[in-house]
Design a protein around this motif. Sequence first.
Motif, PDB file in Angstrom:
ATOM      1  N   ARG A 426      55.698  -4.474  19.309  1.00 48.17           N
ATOM      2  CA  ARG A 426      56.439  -4.757  17.914  1.00 48.17           C
ATOM      3  C   ARG A 426      57.866  -4.535  17.758  1.00 48.17           C
ATOM      4  NH1 ARG A 426      56.208  -4.142  12.650  1.00 48.17           N
ATOM      5  NH2 ARG A 426      56.419  -5.599  11.205  1.00 48.17           N
ATOM      6  N   ALA A 427      57.998  -2.967  17.779  1.00 46.81           N
ATOM      7  CA  ALA A 427      59.134  -2.519  17.943  1.00 46.81           C
ATOM      8  C   ALA A 427      60.268  -2.811  18.789  1.00 46.81           C
ATOM      9  CB  ALA A 427      59.059  -1.179  17.633  1.00 46.81           C
ATOM     10  N   ASN A 428      59.792  -2.724  20.039  1.00 46.80           N
ATOM     11  CA  ASN A 428      60.732  -3.242  21.131  1.00 46.80           C
ATOM     12  C   ASN A 428      61.122  -4.726  21.016  1.00 46.80           C
ATOM     13  OD1 ASN A 428      60.927  -0.557  22.153  1.00 46.80           O
ATOM     14  ND2 ASN A 428      59.148  -0.813  23.494  1.00 46.80           N
ATOM     15  N   PHE A 429      60.103  -5.633  20.600  1.00 48.58           N
ATOM     16  CA  PHE A 429      60.126  -6.839  20.275  1.00 48.58           C
ATOM     17  C   PHE A 429      61.455  -7.368  19.542  1.00 48.58           C
ATOM     18  CE2 PHE A 429      59.094 -10.992  18.436  1.00 48.58           C
ATOM     19  CZ  PHE A 429      58.866 -12.000  19.401  1.00 48.58           C
ATOM     20  N   HIS A 430      61.514  -6.336  18.497  1.00 50.81           N
ATOM     21  CA  HIS A 430      62.588  -6.949  17.434  1.00 50.81           C
ATOM     22  C   HIS A 430      63.828  -6.162  17.971  1.00 50.81           C
ATOM     23  CE1 HIS A 430      60.286  -9.235  14.566  1.00 50.81           C
ATOM     24  NE2 HIS A 430      59.155  -8.694  14.629  1.00 50.81           N
ATOM     25  N   ALA A 431      63.731  -5.107  18.584  1.00 53.29           N
ATOM     26  CA  ALA A 431      64.860  -4.502  19.039  1.00 53.29           C
ATOM     27  C   ALA A 431      65.655  -4.843  20.069  1.00 53.29           C
ATOM     28  CB  ALA A 431      64.578  -2.851  19.256  1.00 53.29           C
ATOM     29  N   ALA A 432      64.939  -5.720  21.185  1.00 53.05           N
ATOM     30  CA  ALA A 432      65.603  -6.133  22.350  1.00 53.05           C
ATOM     31  C   ALA A 432      66.777  -7.141  21.999  1.00 53.05           C
ATOM     32  CB  ALA A 432      64.415  -6.678  22.909  1.00 53.05           C
ATOM     33  N   ILE A 433      66.454  -7.925  20.895  1.00 51.69           N
ATOM     34  CA  ILE A 433      67.550  -8.844  20.854  1.00 51.69           C
ATOM     35  C   ILE A 433      68.202  -8.923  19.625  1.00 51.69           C
ATOM     36  CG2 ILE A 433      67.900 -11.446  21.018  1.00 51.69           C
ATOM     37  CD1 ILE A 433      65.731 -11.553  22.904  1.00 51.69           C
ATOM     38  N   THR A 434      69.180  -8.987  19.098  1.00 47.14           N
ATOM     39  CA  THR A 434      69.610  -9.232  17.752  1.00 47.14           C
ATOM     40  C   THR A 434      70.701 -10.341  17.616  1.00 47.14           C
ATOM     41  OG1 THR A 434      71.626  -7.787  18.274  1.00 47.14           O
ATOM     42  CG2 THR A 434      69.311  -6.709  17.219  1.00 47.14           C
ATOM     43  N   LEU A 446      71.936  -8.800  23.737  1.00 41.18           N
ATOM     44  CA  LEU A 446      70.684  -8.287  24.387  1.00 41.18           C
ATOM     45  C   LEU A 446      70.652  -6.806  24.656  1.00 41.18           C
ATOM     46  CD1 LEU A 446      70.506 -11.054  27.280  1.00 41.18           C
ATOM     47  CD2 LEU A 446      69.702 -11.195  24.898  1.00 41.18           C
ATOM     48  N   HIS A 447      69.838  -6.121  24.417  1.00 42.38           N
ATOM     49  CA  HIS A 447      69.753  -4.711  24.330  1.00 42.38           C
ATOM     50  C   HIS A 447      68.770  -4.021  25.323  1.00 42.38           C
ATOM     51  CE1 HIS A 447      71.805  -4.350  20.381  1.00 42.38           C
ATOM     52  NE2 HIS A 447      71.023  -5.272  19.998  1.00 42.38           N
ATOM     53  N   LYS A 448      69.226  -3.167  26.119  1.00 43.34           N
ATOM     54  CA  LYS A 448      68.634  -2.614  27.069  1.00 43.34           C
ATOM     55  C   LYS A 448      67.626  -3.247  28.079  1.00 43.34           C
ATOM     56  CE  LYS A 448      66.128   1.767  27.839  1.00 43.34           C
ATOM     57  NZ  LYS A 448      65.337   2.972  27.198  1.00 43.34           N
ATOM     58  N   ASP A 449      66.160  -3.326  27.807  1.00 45.88           N
ATOM     59  CA  ASP A 449      65.550  -4.329  28.545  1.00 45.88           C
ATOM     60  C   ASP A 449      65.031  -5.279  27.819  1.00 45.88           C
ATOM     61  OD1 ASP A 449      65.578  -2.372  30.540  1.00 45.88           O
ATOM     62  OD2 ASP A 449      63.868  -1.203  29.927  1.00 45.88           O
ATOM     63  N   VAL A 450      65.262  -6.692  28.620  1.00 44.70           N
ATOM     64  CA  VAL A 450      64.689  -7.870  27.748  1.00 44.70           C
ATOM     65  C   VAL A 450      63.799  -8.389  28.753  1.00 44.70           C
ATOM     66  CG1 VAL A 450      65.173  -9.904  26.502  1.00 44.70           C
ATOM     67  CG2 VAL A 450      66.959  -8.004  26.564  1.00 44.70           C
ATOM     68  N   PRO A 466      73.582 -22.788  14.296  1.00 44.74           N
ATOM     69  CA  PRO A 466      73.509 -24.183  13.808  1.00 44.74           C
ATOM     70  C   PRO A 466      74.597 -25.084  14.704  1.00 44.74           C
ATOM     71  CG  PRO A 466      74.850 -22.739  12.633  1.00 44.74           C
ATOM     72  CD  PRO A 466      74.059 -21.973  13.467  1.00 44.74           C
ATOM     73  N   ASP A 467      74.615 -26.597  14.442  1.00 47.18           N
ATOM     74  CA  ASP A 467      75.424 -27.123  15.533  1.00 47.18           C
ATOM     75  C   ASP A 467      76.869 -26.959  14.985  1.00 47.18           C
ATOM     76  OD1 ASP A 467      73.007 -28.242  16.188  1.00 47.18           O
ATOM     77  OD2 ASP A 467      73.417 -30.106  14.998  1.00 47.18           O
ATOM     78  N   ASP A 468      77.766 -27.289  15.966  1.00 46.01           N
ATOM     79  CA  ASP A 468      79.289 -27.162  15.741  1.00 46.01           C
ATOM     80  C   ASP A 468      79.569 -25.603  15.461  1.00 46.01           C
ATOM     81  OD1 ASP A 468      79.428 -29.910  16.052  1.00 46.01           O
ATOM     82  OD2 ASP A 468      78.720 -30.246  14.005  1.00 46.01           O
ATOM     83  N   CYS A 469      79.344 -24.838  16.271  1.00 46.94           N
ATOM     84  CA  CYS A 469      79.724 -23.468  16.190  1.00 46.94           C
ATOM     85  C   CYS A 469      80.247 -22.787  17.612  1.00 46.94           C
ATOM     86  CB  CYS A 469      78.506 -22.785  15.266  1.00 46.94           C
ATOM     87  SG  CYS A 469      77.359 -22.395  16.188  1.00 46.94           S
ATOM     88  N   GLU A 470      80.451 -21.674  17.707  1.00 45.59           N
ATOM     89  CA  GLU A 470      80.754 -20.741  18.623  1.00 45.59           C
ATOM     90  C   GLU A 470      79.663 -19.650  18.718  1.00 45.59           C
ATOM     91  OE1 GLU A 470      84.726 -19.060  18.910  1.00 45.59           O
ATOM     92  OE2 GLU A 470      85.671 -21.399  18.735  1.00 45.59           O
ATOM     93  N   LEU A 471      79.080 -19.420  19.975  1.00 44.93           N
ATOM     94  CA  LEU A 471      78.039 -18.370  20.295  1.00 44.93           C
ATOM     95  C   LEU A 471      78.466 -17.732  21.365  1.00 44.93           C
ATOM     96  CD1 LEU A 471      75.254 -17.244  19.732  1.00 44.93           C
ATOM     97  CD2 LEU A 471      74.338 -18.957  21.478  1.00 44.93           C
ATOM     98  N   LEU A 472      78.540 -16.356  21.251  1.00 41.60           N
ATOM     99  CA  LEU A 472      78.815 -15.221  22.091  1.00 41.60           C
ATOM    100  C   LEU A 472      77.470 -14.576  22.446  1.00 41.60           C
ATOM    101  CD1 LEU A 472      80.458 -13.597  23.955  1.00 41.60           C
ATOM    102  CD2 LEU A 472      81.079 -12.057  22.133  1.00 41.60           C
ATOM    103  N   ILE A 473      77.156 -14.634  23.916  1.00 36.39           N
ATOM    104  CA  ILE A 473      76.004 -14.096  24.388  1.00 36.39           C
ATOM    105  C   ILE A 473      76.236 -12.795  25.277  1.00 36.39           C
ATOM    106  CG2 ILE A 473      73.866 -14.240  25.767  1.00 36.39           C
ATOM    107  CD1 ILE A 473      73.588 -17.412  25.293  1.00 36.39           C
ATOM    108  N   ASP A 474      75.893 -11.619  24.725  1.00 33.95           N
ATOM    109  CA  ASP A 474      76.491 -10.270  25.037  1.00 33.95           C
ATOM    110  C   ASP A 474      75.541  -9.414  25.703  1.00 33.95           C
ATOM    111  OD1 ASP A 474      77.673  -7.831  25.685  1.00 33.95           O
ATOM    112  OD2 ASP A 474      78.073  -7.337  23.565  1.00 33.95           O
ATOM    113  N   GLY A 475      75.471  -9.587  27.016  1.00 31.47           N
ATOM    114  CA  GLY A 475      74.408  -8.823  27.840  1.00 31.47           C
ATOM    115  C   GLY A 475      75.048  -7.309  28.510  1.00 31.47           C
ATOM    116  N   TYR A 476      76.027  -6.873  27.935  1.00 30.51           N
ATOM    117  CA  TYR A 476      76.543  -5.731  28.455  1.00 30.51           C
ATOM    118  C   TYR A 476      75.583  -4.437  28.428  1.00 30.51           C
ATOM    119  CZ  TYR A 476      81.265  -7.380  29.629  1.00 30.51           C
ATOM    120  OH  TYR A 476      82.366  -8.315  29.957  1.00 30.51           O
ATOM    121  N   LYS A 477      74.705  -4.497  27.185  1.00 31.04           N
ATOM    122  CA  LYS A 477      74.015  -3.189  26.930  1.00 31.04           C
ATOM    123  C   LYS A 477      72.527  -3.599  27.681  1.00 31.04           C
ATOM    124  CE  LYS A 477      75.946  -1.768  22.541  1.00 31.04           C
ATOM    125  NZ  LYS A 477      75.316  -1.659  21.041  1.00 31.04           N
ATOM    126  N   ALA A 478      72.428  -4.677  28.407  1.00 33.02           N
ATOM    127  CA  ALA A 478      71.101  -4.916  28.807  1.00 33.02           C
ATOM    128  C   ALA A 478      70.883  -4.578  30.283  1.00 33.02           C
ATOM    129  CB  ALA A 478      70.693  -6.403  29.083  1.00 33.02           C
TER     130      ALA A 478
END
Length: 519
Positions: A426-434, A446-450, A466-478
């Motif tokens: 449960r703890a890893n589940f919530h800590a893996a992605i923010t 994405l944090h450490k192991d996903v 939401p619609d009409d926005c910008e999303l950055l997906i950062d996987g450097y820490k994974a």
Amino acid sequence: MTSQLNLYLKHLHQDLPAGIVVFLVALPLCLGVALASGAPLFSGIIAGLIGGLLVSWASGSQLSVSGPAAGLTVIVFEAIETLGGFGGFLLSVVLAGGLQIVLGFLKAGVIGAFFPAAVIKGMLAAIGLILIIKQTPHATGFDASPEGDESYMQETAESSFFELSEALEGITPGVTLVSVVALLILIIWDSAFVKRVKAFRLVPGPLLAVIWGVGFNVAALRYFPELAISEKHLVSLPELGSTANFLNQLRLPDFSYFDNPKIYSIAVTIAVIASLETLLSIEAVDKLDPHKRVAPTNRELKAQGLGNVVSGLIGGLPITAVIVRSSANINAGGQTRVASFFHGVLLMVSVLFFAKYLNMIPLACLAAILLQTGYKLAKPGMFVEFYRKGWNQFLPFVITVGAILLTDLLVGIAIGMICGFFFVLRANFHAAITLTQHGEHYLLRLHKDVSFLNKALLRKYLQEVPDDCELLIDGYKAQFVDLDILETIGDFMLAAPDRGIAVEIQGIPLEDITPSAGH
């Protein structure tokens, strides 16, 4: 070698008194476990001797005490019944010991490191409560099941509370007086005032409690017989009188059982359960050790295996590291393996020459020693401490305690482990992605192991964008990203333009992100 010898000599004044305490606790338990197992009484003594004289030196633990374990009584009883003889059972003990040695060489001892601290502490607290429940009948003179002192059997767990309530009704005055005064002696001897006086520290409190009990009963028999303690409430040990009689008690396995397939299944069962109980006990002893020494678990498996081979060859019960006697050793001030060895020496000398005098010891004195040990293992402060640590620590702790009390040691530990793993996941589940928001800009990190376990959480976060926005997906820490996660991101990227969402990927090669087969 010289440094080890100096260490043993340095702590001799602490280890010898501790060895006496362990001996006083172990003696009736060795007999009781044998009685509960449906085995010859002396087989319990033999197992205790091997645990003290041999395993204490083969083991890597300085404070652990080994001997016959009440947790194996049901298995032993059923094995003897199944095989139709004690000789065949002894052969299965020898084979189980050999299997434990193999497990040690295969480095299976690492299993013990995967038990969460909350579960280990829960086991200790549960054992402490069991001690209090099971020793109260001895302390009041209502001891309907003397073999249950440290048992974790389901039968014992279900009957213990009923027996406890009856024990408070069926009080024997003389026995109760002995146990209450013995407990007061132990409490006073454990106080800060007594510990400050060096002369008092030389005499262990449990020894004084035993002397008090024997002295009281001798006086009662002579001057006020209505308070005298009957024989059924005293230690009961077979009188041997000579080395020849001792040797006559030894029994060889029946090697004709080699062609019986049941021997091998019983041997595997004993080896697995004895190894688990040993690893759990060693883990618990390491936590109780004031010097915080860590015992090598693979060496412990080899030591226990050697002990079981020898015990089985001469007529003894299976051996494990036992937390009750080990914690009694630590509470009495034991510092090195000399304490455990000395308890084995005392067992040997006592059964050979002093059984007549040992049979004068009231069980109430031993009950008082174990009641104090039980309280130290299950202090109310420990429950408060885990409550303050949060639910992810408190619930596995409490659930382990309750499960052991309602079932048995191994089932309770298994339930506690499942609960512990749930909170870890449960703890890893919530800590893996923010997911964080800055105006119309969103950052999904994405944090450490996903792993695939986080796919539902990832979908939840992506739906919140939401619609009409910008999303950055950062996987450097994974360090690791599961294929299911990459497919989910790929599916989202295909649908993002229709929602007016601009997606930017960092730290994950674009060629790795492929939508699922449905797209």
